[in-house]
Design an enzyme around this catalytic site. Structure first.
Site, short mmCIF file in Angstrom:
data_model
loop_
_atom_site.label_atom_id
_atom_site.label_comp_id
_atom_site.label_asym_id
_atom_site.label_seq_id
_atom_site.Cartn_x
_atom_site.Cartn_y
_atom_site.Cartn_z
N ASP A 1 42.84 101.11 154.76
CA ASP A 1 43.80 101.73 155.69
C ASP A 1 45.22 101.64 155.13
OD1 ASP A 1 41.70 102.11 157.42
OD2 ASP A 1 42.12 100.32 158.60
N1 URA Z 1 38.28 97.51 157.75
C1 URA Z 1 39.36 98.05 158.36
O1 URA Z 1 39.43 98.07 159.58
N2 URA Z 1 40.33 98.55 157.59
C2 URA Z 1 40.30 98.52 156.24
O2 URA Z 1 41.23 99.00 155.60
C3 URA Z 1 39.18 97.97 155.62
C4 URA Z 1 38.18 97.46 156.40
#
Ligand code: URA
Length: 232
Positions: free
Chosen positions: A102
């Site tokens: 993310d």
């Molecule tokens: N899980 C999440 O919620 N975000 C990420 O970036 C990776 C794993």
């Protein structure tokens, strides 16, 4: 393979620079000057020397990036793309991030142009482990056990995983899946929220502690062998 492509795949020249170097007689193949950028050679056996340097042909590149916040794991021409953190010659090598983190998630991101290996490492069949260091709103032992056991989310049931707490708001979680917002959604489902997420391990790779956020390096020979073995 074309001589200009052998040169540009080395990462030392753009395709245009490679063409210029060849046309200007700065490149020899097996000791003989070749001025035709389109001339074809066996990239694995030809001895190519450009500007006095022997060019080793490298088919695939594997990069470990310490992803900073406010960057996106896409190849699109987005000013926030993690690809902008790499030198221009790497950006021209059809590299892409192996999986997504993310925008606010930090840490280990593998970037490669080896599509087959990337696909294998991400495939559910290989159950590659991903470990994240997290901070969250306080959770208790009951929530920790529920996270570990697998949770029913709106579109899937998370697989059993490992959650180690160092205190009610800090710990590490190791999952073998990579669903969209997976970790954040799992914590939300037990009444908590993730406030910090950093990937520290992926497919046996360990985030290099000497890399500052935004810094990268090529994988070592040993790391490369390991992921190729896992992806087999
Ligand atoms: N899980 C999440 O919620 N975000 C990420 O970036 C990776 C794993």
């Amino acid at each position: 393979m074309r001589l200009d492509k052998i040169l540009s795949d080395s990462g030392l020249y753009s395709r245009k620079e490679a063409g210029d170097a060849v046309r200007r007689g700065r490149v020899t193949v097996d000791g003989i000057v070749c001025r035709d950028p389109g001339a074809k050679f066996d990239e694995n056996s030809a001895c190519v020397v450009a500007d006095g340097k022997q060019i080793g042909y490298v088919k695939f590149r594997y990069i470990m990036l310490n992803k900073p916040s406010d960057t996106v794991s896409t190849t699109e021409d987005d000013p926030k793309s993690v690809m902008k953190l790499l030198p221009l010659e790497y950006q021209k090598m059809d590299m892409f991030p192996c999986g997504r983190l993310d925008i606010d998630t930090l840490g280990l991101l593998l970037i490669t142009n080896d599509g087959q290996t990337a696909h294998a490492l991400l495939s559910p069949k290989h159950h590659c482990e991903k470990t994240y260091r997290f901070e969250c709103l306080p959770i208790d032992e009951d929530a920790r056990v529920r996270l570990e056991s697998g949770l029913e989310l709106s579109d899937f049931v998370s697989k059993p995983c490992k959650v180690e707490l160092s205190d009610p708001t800090h710990g590490e979680i190791t999952v073998t899946e990579g669903k969209y917002h997976q970790v954040k959604r799992m914590f939300h489902a037990v009444g908590s929220e993730i406030t910090y997420l950093e990937r520290i391990r992926f497919a046996g790779l360990e985030l290099d502690a000497s890399l500052e956020r935004g810094q990268w390096r090529e994988l070592t020979e040993g790391e490369m062998k390991m992921i190729l073995e896992i992806a087999k």
